[in-house]
Design a protein around this motif. Structure first.
Motif, PDB file in Angstrom:
ATOM      1  N   ILE A   1      -9.092   2.369   0.881  1.00  0.00           N
ATOM      2  CA  ILE A   1      -8.139   1.255   0.991  1.00  0.00           C
ATOM      3  C   ILE A   1      -8.619   0.254   2.045  1.00  0.00           C
ATOM      4  O   ILE A   1      -8.557  -0.962   1.845  1.00  0.00           O
ATOM      5  N   LEU A   2      -9.145   0.768   3.153  1.00  0.00           N
ATOM      6  CA  LEU A   2      -9.640  -0.123   4.206  1.00  0.00           C
ATOM      7  C   LEU A   2     -10.843  -0.933   3.721  1.00  0.00           C
ATOM      8  O   LEU A   2     -10.986  -2.115   4.057  1.00  0.00           O
TER       9      LEU A   2
ATOM     10  N   VAL B   1       5.831  -2.356 -12.587  1.00  0.00           N
ATOM     11  CA  VAL B   1       6.074  -2.307 -14.028  1.00  0.00           C
ATOM     12  C   VAL B   1       5.330  -1.119 -14.641  1.00  0.00           C
ATOM     13  O   VAL B   1       5.842  -0.439 -15.525  1.00  0.00           O
ATOM     14  N   LYS B   2       4.119  -0.867 -14.138  1.00  0.00           N
ATOM     15  CA  LYS B   2       3.318   0.263 -14.614  1.00  0.00           C
ATOM     16  C   LYS B   2       4.093   1.578 -14.473  1.00  0.00           C
ATOM     17  O   LYS B   2       4.037   2.449 -15.332  1.00  0.00           O
TER      18      LYS B   2
ATOM     19  N   ILE C   1       0.840  -1.212   0.000  1.00  0.00           N
ATOM     20  CA  ILE C   1       0.000   0.000   0.000  1.00  0.00           C
ATOM     21  C   ILE C   1       0.868   1.253   0.000  1.00  0.00           C
ATOM     22  O   ILE C   1       0.627   2.195  -0.769  1.00  0.00           O
ATOM     23  N   ASN C   2       1.880   1.268   0.861  1.00  0.00           N
ATOM     24  CA  ASN C   2       2.728   2.464   0.953  1.00  0.00           C
ATOM     25  C   ASN C   2       3.528   2.693  -0.319  1.00  0.00           C
ATOM     26  O   ASN C   2       3.894   3.809  -0.645  1.00  0.00           O
ATOM     27  N   ARG C   3       3.791   1.601  -1.045  1.00  0.00           N
ATOM     28  CA  ARG C   3       4.569   1.741  -2.282  1.00  0.00           C
ATOM     29  C   ARG C   3       3.686   2.188  -3.451  1.00  0.00           C
ATOM     30  O   ARG C   3       4.084   3.025  -4.250  1.00  0.00           O
ATOM     31  N   TYR C   4       2.479   1.639  -3.535  1.00  0.00           N
ATOM     32  CA  TYR C   4       1.690   1.838  -4.760  1.00  0.00           C
ATOM     33  C   TYR C   4       0.357   2.580  -4.583  1.00  0.00           C
ATOM     34  O   TYR C   4      -0.238   2.993  -5.559  1.00  0.00           O
TER      35      TYR C   4
ATOM     36  N   GLY D   1      -2.519  -7.032  -8.554  1.00  0.00           N
ATOM     37  CA  GLY D   1      -1.290  -6.234  -8.489  1.00  0.00           C
ATOM     38  C   GLY D   1      -0.911  -5.810  -7.089  1.00  0.00           C
ATOM     39  O   GLY D   1       0.214  -6.016  -6.637  1.00  0.00           O
ATOM     40  N   THR D   2      -1.860  -5.215  -6.341  1.00  0.00           N
ATOM     41  CA  THR D   2      -1.545  -4.728  -4.988  1.00  0.00           C
ATOM     42  C   THR D   2      -1.809  -5.776  -3.930  1.00  0.00           C
ATOM     43  O   THR D   2      -1.023  -5.951  -3.006  1.00  0.00           O
ATOM     44  N   TRP D   3      -2.930  -6.501  -4.059  1.00  0.00           N
ATOM     45  CA  TRP D   3      -3.375  -7.370  -2.973  1.00  0.00           C
ATOM     46  C   TRP D   3      -2.977  -8.832  -3.137  1.00  0.00           C
ATOM     47  O   TRP D   3      -3.174  -9.638  -2.223  1.00  0.00           O
ATOM     48  N   GLY D   4      -2.416  -9.189  -4.281  1.00  0.00           N
ATOM     49  CA  GLY D   4      -2.092 -10.593  -4.524  1.00  0.00           C
ATOM     50  C   GLY D   4      -1.168 -11.184  -3.474  1.00  0.00           C
ATOM     51  O   GLY D   4      -1.368 -12.287  -2.981  1.00  0.00           O
TER      52      GLY D   4
END
Length: 463
Positions: A40-41, A205-206, A28-31, A58-61
């Protein structure tokens, strides 16, 4: 409610007090740091209730993986014995490169390995090293320059075309090739690779899409080059539509630029965090292909390889357009990559770090140096080499030793003796830095057949 998400917020939602919380916060902090905490919650609640739905997201995998099947982080010990291996041209290879392969062969995931006659020491796997592993990929076994490759385009122009056109061909290379960190083409080209799902679905990558777009059709520094030369075809294939003889050709050597370098850096970091190894082999940290990060790296690596090909295609397109001629055929191959291949009947991940794929009937190009010929080859499918061959002549002297040992006047003399014109290029890439390509080719006669040669005549490198 503060704006920044914390571990306590996730624990309140019902997340277990384990590594999945650290993973979630990191992602989360990165993307997602610009998004509202509340949204987000809400998404985090959905992940917690049905993590299976978010597999490969992408984020939650990675968070979903931490909830369903937490990855156990433990120190891996090396085996006491090595996996089977073969070395080709052992007397031409430095001891450090051999010991690097020996260490890699003791990894718990190692199945078999090989060392090519151009091998020399590197980071992780030695350059010229081939390693088959069981369902795991080693980012440093692929290398930092993912998809570094060769591309040879041959024109239906006789060798005599070169006579009197030195200045014209030099100008074509100067105007249509870009090198190093900062040079880009004034007129950018589009390419289908930019519309791949990976550029939308993998967050890190994005972030590299703009860089990749700007750098398309450019080459890296170091030993990367674009050169005009003369191809001598000893024999031809029907699809080449050329008789044996001598023709004008363009040869390029480069990889996936900033896209590949950043992918390598990111996933090497993840591998070292998830796969602790003894200090002397920490560069050989791997990603299990059954994990989120392993699958994501595999997708990103293949994207970088396809992007590297797109860069070469754009370089050759620009040069052909400036020359006003169409290429008759192109021979190309990666030499920093990993493939899924059968080894002794079982699917393995075959890493070639500075090695050319040489399956039976497979075409490739093995360069020499700026004053030594390259070779058009067809693989013999030798299983002892894991269907591989050398990726070049291989370094005899390191970059630092070259700077101490050679001068610009030494290089100019060798270039003049071989009738080669060089644009750019540093002392660390002196022709004398490399092993004798003829010796290397003799040492791999059981790996490839030679169909022709390429003699460099006008060479363009980074300054």
């Amino acid at each position: 409610m503060g704006n920044k998400l914390s571990g306590k917020d996730l624990i309140k939602l019902g997340f277990p007090k384990n590594n999945s919380i650290n993973i979630a916060l990191g992602q989360i902090n990165r993307y997602r740091k610009k998004e509202k905490k509340e949204s987000i919650l809400n998404e985090a609640k959905e992940v917690l209730l049905a993590p299976e739905k978010f597999k490969m997201h992408g984020t939650w995998g990675k968070v979903a993986e931490g909830l369903v099947n937490p990855v156990q982080v433990k120190l891996h010990q090396l085996n006491n014995t090595r996996a089977p291996f073969s070395i080709f041209g052992e007397n031409e290879i430095d001891e450090q490169a051999k010991f690097q392969l020996y260490d890699a062969l003791k990894l718990p995931i190692a199945v078999s390995g090989a060392l090519m006659p151009d091998a020399h020491s590197g980071y992780g796997l030695p350059i010229g090293g081939v390693l088959a592993t069981n369902n795991a990929v080693i980012p440093y076994g692929v290398g930092v320059d993912i998809g570094c490759r060769m591309s040879l385009s041959v024109f239906d122009l006789p060798a005599s075309f070169l006579k009197g056109k030195d200045h014209q061909l030099q100008a074509i290379l100067k105007d249509n090739t870009k090198f190093g960190m900062n040079e880009t083409h004034a007129t950018k080209a589009d390419h289908e690779v930019f519309y791949r799902n990976e550029f939308q679905e993998i967050p890190m990558v994005k972030q590299l899409l703009d860089k990749a777009y700007k750098q398309l059709g450019t080459s890296g520094g170091g030993n990367h080059f674009v050169e005009f030369g003369i191809v001598k075809l000893d024999q031809t294939l029907p699809e080449w539509k050329l008789q044996p003889g001598e023709y004008i050709a363009v040869l390029s050597h480069s990889g996936s630029r900033g896209l590949g370098a950043n992918i390598a850096k990111h996933y090497t970091y993840l591998a070292t965090k998830q796969c602790p190894l003894p200090k002397n082999v920490q560069h050989l940290a791997w990603l299990d292909l059954n994990t989120h990060d392993g699958q994501e790296y595999w997708l990103a690596m293949n994207l970088a390889g396809d992007y590297a090909k797109a860069c070469h295609d754009d370089i050759h397109r620009r040069i052909a357009k400036a020359l006003g001629k169409r290429t008759v055929f192109t021979i190309e191959n990666h030499h920093n990559f990993a493939w899924k291949e059968l080894v002794n009947g079982n699917e393995c991940i075959v890493h070639r770090k500075g090695a050319t794929p040489a399956a039976k009937g497979q075409l490739g190009i093995i360069p020499g140096s700026m004053t030594a010929p390259g070779f058009i080859v067809m693989g013999k499918g030798n299983e002892a080499s894991l269907n591989s061959a050398s990726h070049g002549a291989g370094r005899l002297f390191s970059r630092a030793k070259c700077k101490a040992k050679f001068t610009q006047s030494d290089i100019k003399k060798v270039l003049k003796d071989n009738d080669v014109h060089l644009i750019g290029g540093g002392i660390d890439e002196a022709p004398m830095a490399y092993k004798n390509i003829h010796t290397v080719m003799e040492l791999q006669s059981e790996l490839v057949d030679v169909l022709g040669t390429f003699a460099p005549k006008i060479v363009r490198m980074d300054k």
